[in-house]
Scaffold this active site. Structure first.
Site, PDB file in Angstrom:
ATOM      1  CG  ASP A 178      -0.528   5.750  -0.304  1.00 16.04           C
ATOM      2  OD1 ASP A 178      -0.713   5.736  -1.529  1.00 16.04           O
ATOM      3  OD2 ASP A 178      -1.469   5.840   0.516  1.00 16.04           O
ATOM      4  N   GLY A 179       1.252   7.703  -2.311  1.00 20.28           N
ATOM      5  CA  GLY A 179       1.143   9.116  -2.695  1.00 20.28           C
ATOM      6  C   GLY A 179       1.783   9.446  -4.033  1.00 20.28           C
ATOM      7  CG  ASN A 180       4.543   6.772  -5.786  1.00 23.20           C
ATOM      8  OD1 ASN A 180       5.055   7.409  -4.877  1.00 23.20           O
ATOM      9  ND2 ASN A 180       4.899   5.542  -6.085  1.00 23.20           N
ATOM     10  N   GLY A 181       0.698   8.762  -7.070  1.00 17.41           N
ATOM     11  CA  GLY A 181      -0.300   9.263  -8.015  1.00 17.41           C
ATOM     12  C   GLY A 181      -0.665  10.706  -7.713  1.00 17.41           C
TER      13      GLY A 181
ATOM     14  CB  SER B  97      -1.165  -4.730  -2.728  1.00 19.03           C
ATOM     15  OG  SER B  97      -2.288  -4.308  -3.472  1.00 19.03           O
TER      16      SER B  97
ATOM     17  CD  GLU C 169      -5.678  -6.942  -2.007  1.00 18.61           C
ATOM     18  OE1 GLU C 169      -4.588  -6.510  -1.568  1.00 18.61           O
ATOM     19  OE2 GLU C 169      -6.030  -8.125  -1.872  1.00 18.61           O
ATOM     20  CG  ASN C 170      -1.493  -2.278  -5.769  1.00 17.04           C
ATOM     21  OD1 ASN C 170      -0.389  -2.272  -5.211  1.00 17.04           O
ATOM     22  ND2 ASN C 170      -2.513  -1.549  -5.305  1.00 17.04           N
TER      23      ASN C 170
HETATM   24  C1  FPP Z   1      -1.022   0.388  -0.537  1.00 16.24           C
HETATM   25  O1  FPP Z   1      -2.003   1.208  -0.938  1.00 16.24           O
HETATM   26  C2  FPP Z   1       0.186   0.838  -1.203  1.00 16.24           C
HETATM   27  C3  FPP Z   1       0.922   0.041  -1.964  1.00 16.24           C
HETATM   28  C4  FPP Z   1       0.604  -1.374  -2.214  1.00 16.24           C
HETATM   29  C5  FPP Z   1       2.114   0.610  -2.586  1.00 16.24           C
HETATM   30  C6  FPP Z   1       2.002   0.604  -4.026  1.00 16.24           C
HETATM   31  C7  FPP Z   1       3.228   1.267  -4.542  1.00 16.24           C
HETATM   32  C8  FPP Z   1       3.438   1.460  -5.800  1.00 16.24           C
HETATM   33  C9  FPP Z   1       2.440   1.001  -6.800  1.00 16.24           C
HETATM   34  C10 FPP Z   1       4.620   2.191  -6.280  1.00 16.24           C
HETATM   35  C11 FPP Z   1       5.877   1.438  -6.132  1.00 16.24           C
HETATM   36  C12 FPP Z   1       6.945   2.404  -6.194  1.00 16.24           C
HETATM   37  C13 FPP Z   1       8.267   2.090  -6.289  1.00 16.24           C
HETATM   38  C14 FPP Z   1       9.236   3.193  -6.234  1.00 16.24           C
HETATM   39  C15 FPP Z   1       8.734   0.701  -6.454  1.00 16.24           C
HETATM   40  P1  FPP Z   1      -3.086   0.780  -1.990  1.00 16.24           P
HETATM   41  O2  FPP Z   1      -3.262   1.917  -2.919  1.00 16.24           O
HETATM   42  O3  FPP Z   1      -2.728  -0.541  -2.584  1.00 16.24           O
HETATM   43  O4  FPP Z   1      -4.345   0.555  -1.052  1.00 16.24           O
HETATM   44  P2  FPP Z   1      -5.507   1.582  -0.680  1.00 16.24           P
HETATM   45  O5  FPP Z   1      -6.450   1.504  -1.830  1.00 16.24           O
HETATM   46  O6  FPP Z   1      -6.048   1.040   0.602  1.00 16.24           O
HETATM   47  O7  FPP Z   1      -4.894   2.939  -0.510  1.00 16.24           O
END
Ligand code: FPP
Length: 253
Positions: A34-37, A79, A81-82
């Site tokens: 988490d935290g890439n953005g 995820s 949800e993503n």
């Molecule tokens: C959960 O937080 C975090 C994730 C599902 C990780 C997502 C990761 C990426 C999109 C980057 C992948 C990077 C690499 C290097 C492969 P959330 O943001 O889905 O949930 P939240 O809204 O509760 O914070």
């Protein structure tokens, strides 16, 4: 712990802190990258650049796992949800995960890493991406030094629903449904529960990650944003894990 069939790790590392107890290494560490953005925003870059920068962190974390002899490492890559993220970001993440596998599969294979995937293979995941996932899994399937599971189109609730559906489809009677039985229908029944979950960026949430499996995991929340995460941060998290007293609902003598 049984000796690793592929022998001791060749990646011993001077960065491993002296206080880290090499006899108490978690078997399975699961990370929420988490935290890439936020990392990208802070630099005036598009969010996608943050994901790109997260690749180095992922590879360094796997090297750290290898150095410590951690046998299972799981990364939350996308995820269920993503899909709600902006369409351009979703498109980028599909292509990025695909190209990451092509860029990294050989070096991970050479290091003895078995790559697997956990999540739904539904119509939303492009065929191309599924093909690369299958190729990486096939290439690395004999490796046992460490299993890297990419949680991709993964949701903890979806996994439990899928397990229940599979049980019902098998015709099981209600009184035969036990925790042991449900576990047999998870995506990877052979995967031990995570001992340690590390979520970077200071967010204290589980976000639908491995809900069944983390029932008794220790949770560690370093402030560092994922692109800045390095194996030294993994070592620190393991040291923190070793300070915890795991009781599983019981009491220490
Ligand atoms: C959960 O937080 C975090 C994730 C599902 C990780 C997502 C990761 C990426 C999109 C980057 C992948 C990077 C690499 C290097 C492969 P959330 O943001 O889905 O949930 P939240 O809204 O509760 O914070």
């Amino acid at each position: 712990m049984a000796p690793n069939p592929q022998g001791p790790s060749p990646f011993d590392d001077p960065l491993i802190p002296a206080e880290l107890d090499r006899s108490n290494i978690p078997t399975h560490v699961a990370c929420v990258m988490d935290g890439n953005g936020r990392w990208a925003n802070a630099r005036g870059l598009p969010r996608t650049e943050g994901h790109g920068a997260g690749e180095e962190a992922l590879v360094d974390a796997v090297d750290g796992a290898l150095a410590l002899g951690i046998e299972w490492i799981t990364m939350y890559a996308f995820s269920t949800e993503n899909w709600r993220r902006p369409v351009d970001e979703v498109r980028y993440l599909m292509g990025f995960n695909e190209s990451l596998l092509m860029r990294r599969r050989d070096e991970l294979n050479d290091k003895g890493v078995r790559i697997r995937f956990a999540g739904r293979r539904d119509w939303r995941v492009p065929r191309r991406v599924l093909r690369r996932m299958d190729e990486a899994a096939e290439l690395t399937k004999a490796n046992r030094r460490c299993t890297l599971t990419m949680a991709f189109n993964y949701g903890g609730r979806a996994e439990i629903i899928d397990a229940v559906k599979a049980m019902v489809a098998s015709g099981i009677k209600a009184d035969k449904i036990t925790e042991k039985e449900l576990r047999k229908h998870l995506y990877w029944p052979d995967m031990p529960d995570p001992d340690l979950v590390v979520r970077t960026s200071g967010e204290h949430r589980v976000s639908n990650y491995l809900l069944w499996e983390i029932a008794y995991s220790e949770l560690v929340f370093p402030e560092v944003l994922w692109p800045d995460f390095r194996r030294s941060d993994l070592y620190e998290a393991v040291v923190e894990f070793q300070r915890r007293e795991r009781r599983y609902g019981g009491l220490e003598e």
